[in-house]
Design a protein around this motif. Structure first.
Motif, PDB file in Angstrom:
ATOM      1  N   GLN A  50      -4.571 -16.186  34.004  1.00  0.00           N
ATOM      2  CA  GLN A  50      -3.610 -16.544  34.487  1.00  0.00           C
ATOM      3  C   GLN A  50      -3.005 -15.631  35.284  1.00  0.00           C
ATOM      4  O   GLN A  50      -2.262 -15.859  36.165  1.00  0.00           O
ATOM      5  N   GLN A  53      -4.503 -16.115  38.762  1.00  0.00           N
ATOM      6  CA  GLN A  53      -4.036 -17.120  39.517  1.00  0.00           C
ATOM      7  C   GLN A  53      -2.669 -16.759  40.005  1.00  0.00           C
ATOM      8  O   GLN A  53      -2.472 -17.243  41.065  1.00  0.00           O
ATOM      9  N   ARG A  57      -1.528 -16.905  44.044  1.00  0.00           N
ATOM     10  CA  ARG A  57      -0.389 -17.703  44.633  1.00  0.00           C
ATOM     11  C   ARG A  57       0.689 -16.948  45.062  1.00  0.00           C
ATOM     12  O   ARG A  57       1.288 -17.345  45.970  1.00  0.00           O
ATOM     13  N   TYR A  70       3.541 -26.230  42.423  1.00  0.00           N
ATOM     14  CA  TYR A  70       2.561 -26.480  41.498  1.00  0.00           C
ATOM     15  C   TYR A  70       2.829 -26.708  40.258  1.00  0.00           C
ATOM     16  O   TYR A  70       3.880 -26.401  39.510  1.00  0.00           O
ATOM     17  N   GLU A  71       1.844 -27.524  39.258  1.00  0.00           N
ATOM     18  CA  GLU A  71       1.966 -27.531  37.729  1.00  0.00           C
ATOM     19  C   GLU A  71       1.276 -26.469  37.122  1.00  0.00           C
ATOM     20  O   GLU A  71       0.084 -26.118  37.734  1.00  0.00           O
ATOM     21  N   GLU A  72       1.702 -25.761  36.083  1.00  0.00           N
ATOM     22  CA  GLU A  72       0.805 -24.628  35.544  1.00  0.00           C
ATOM     23  C   GLU A  72       1.121 -24.722  33.981  1.00  0.00           C
ATOM     24  O   GLU A  72       2.093 -25.065  33.538  1.00  0.00           O
ATOM     25  N   ASN A  73       0.200 -24.235  33.232  1.00  0.00           N
ATOM     26  CA  ASN A  73       0.198 -23.989  31.906  1.00  0.00           C
ATOM     27  C   ASN A  73       0.130 -22.498  31.616  1.00  0.00           C
ATOM     28  O   ASN A  73      -0.990 -22.006  31.741  1.00  0.00           O
ATOM     29  N   ILE A  74       1.231 -21.803  31.332  1.00  0.00           N
ATOM     30  CA  ILE A  74       1.273 -20.068  31.516  1.00  0.00           C
ATOM     31  C   ILE A  74       1.682 -19.604  30.325  1.00  0.00           C
ATOM     32  O   ILE A  74       1.647 -18.380  30.029  1.00  0.00           O
ATOM     33  N   TYR A  85       3.751 -27.125  29.811  1.00  0.00           N
ATOM     34  CA  TYR A  85       3.331 -27.402  31.258  1.00  0.00           C
ATOM     35  C   TYR A  85       4.777 -26.995  31.978  1.00  0.00           C
ATOM     36  O   TYR A  85       5.840 -27.392  31.515  1.00  0.00           O
ATOM     37  N   SER A 107      10.909 -22.175  38.084  1.00  0.00           N
ATOM     38  CA  SER A 107      10.227 -23.118  37.080  1.00  0.00           C
ATOM     39  C   SER A 107      11.043 -23.916  36.135  1.00  0.00           C
ATOM     40  O   SER A 107      11.948 -23.692  35.801  1.00  0.00           O
TER      41      SER A 107
END
Length: 181
Positions: A50, A53, A57, A70-74, A85, A107
């Protein structure tokens, strides 16, 4: 004070990717304390993947100057162990000379929308399985008379794949081809 009134996460980083500021929504949404993050380049609790990534970005936003969405799972999982998400936008901030000096990230939680879309997909798959079990022709059309669903029996009868018919308005019975989309 203004940023703390915004109900979405807002984070500011410098060109070296150090956290400079975050609003209260960020602290609440991600379960962090700004004091533990300001001045750092790595978000506490993120996996190595993570963090890598996020760094990629950030660098992309800095080098291209383009906004990225963008969509993310952080942040891992909710109380039930399901992923959370976020929809995130990273935007490069330029000074008067056009040089990129900062990155602002915003976000917001899209978990419920994602879960609702998945529930719709699952429901559609179940409905397709049910109508495929019927030994007769079944079709569903929209107001424009386009096929939204047909069952396997109907597709086999006319020699089509179920997915080939979706969006069609009818069949050309002479040529055995779809009429129009």
């Amino acid at each position: 004070a203004i940023l703390d009134a915004i109900p979405i996460s807002v984070v500011l980083k410098d060109r070296d990717r150090r956290y400079l500021m975050m609003n209260r929504a960020t602290e609440k949404m991600f379960g962090v304390n700004a004091k533990d993050i300001i001045g750092q380049t790595v978000w506490p609790g993120r996996t190595a993947e993570q963090s890598e990534q996020a760094a990629e970005r950030d660098v992309q936003a800095i080098t291209t100057g383009h906004q990225m969405v963008y969509e993310e799972n952080i942040t891992g999982k909710d109380r039930d162990g399901r992923p959370i998400y976020w929809m995130t936008a990273k935007t490069a901030i330029k000074d008067d000379t056009g040089q990129i000096t900062h990155i602002v990230s915003t976000s917001y939680d899209v978990t419920e929308q994602r879960r609702a879309a998945e529930a719709v997909r699952e429901s559609e798959q179940l409905l397709q399985a049910v109508i495929d079990a019927v030994p007769g022709t079944i079709s569903v059309k929209d107001r424009g008379f386009r096929y939204r669903m047909i069952n396997r029996y109907m597709a086999d009868l006319f020699g089509f794949e179920v997915t080939d018919v979706i969006g069609m308005t009818g069949w050309d019975s002479q040529a055995g081809e779809h009429a129009t989309r």
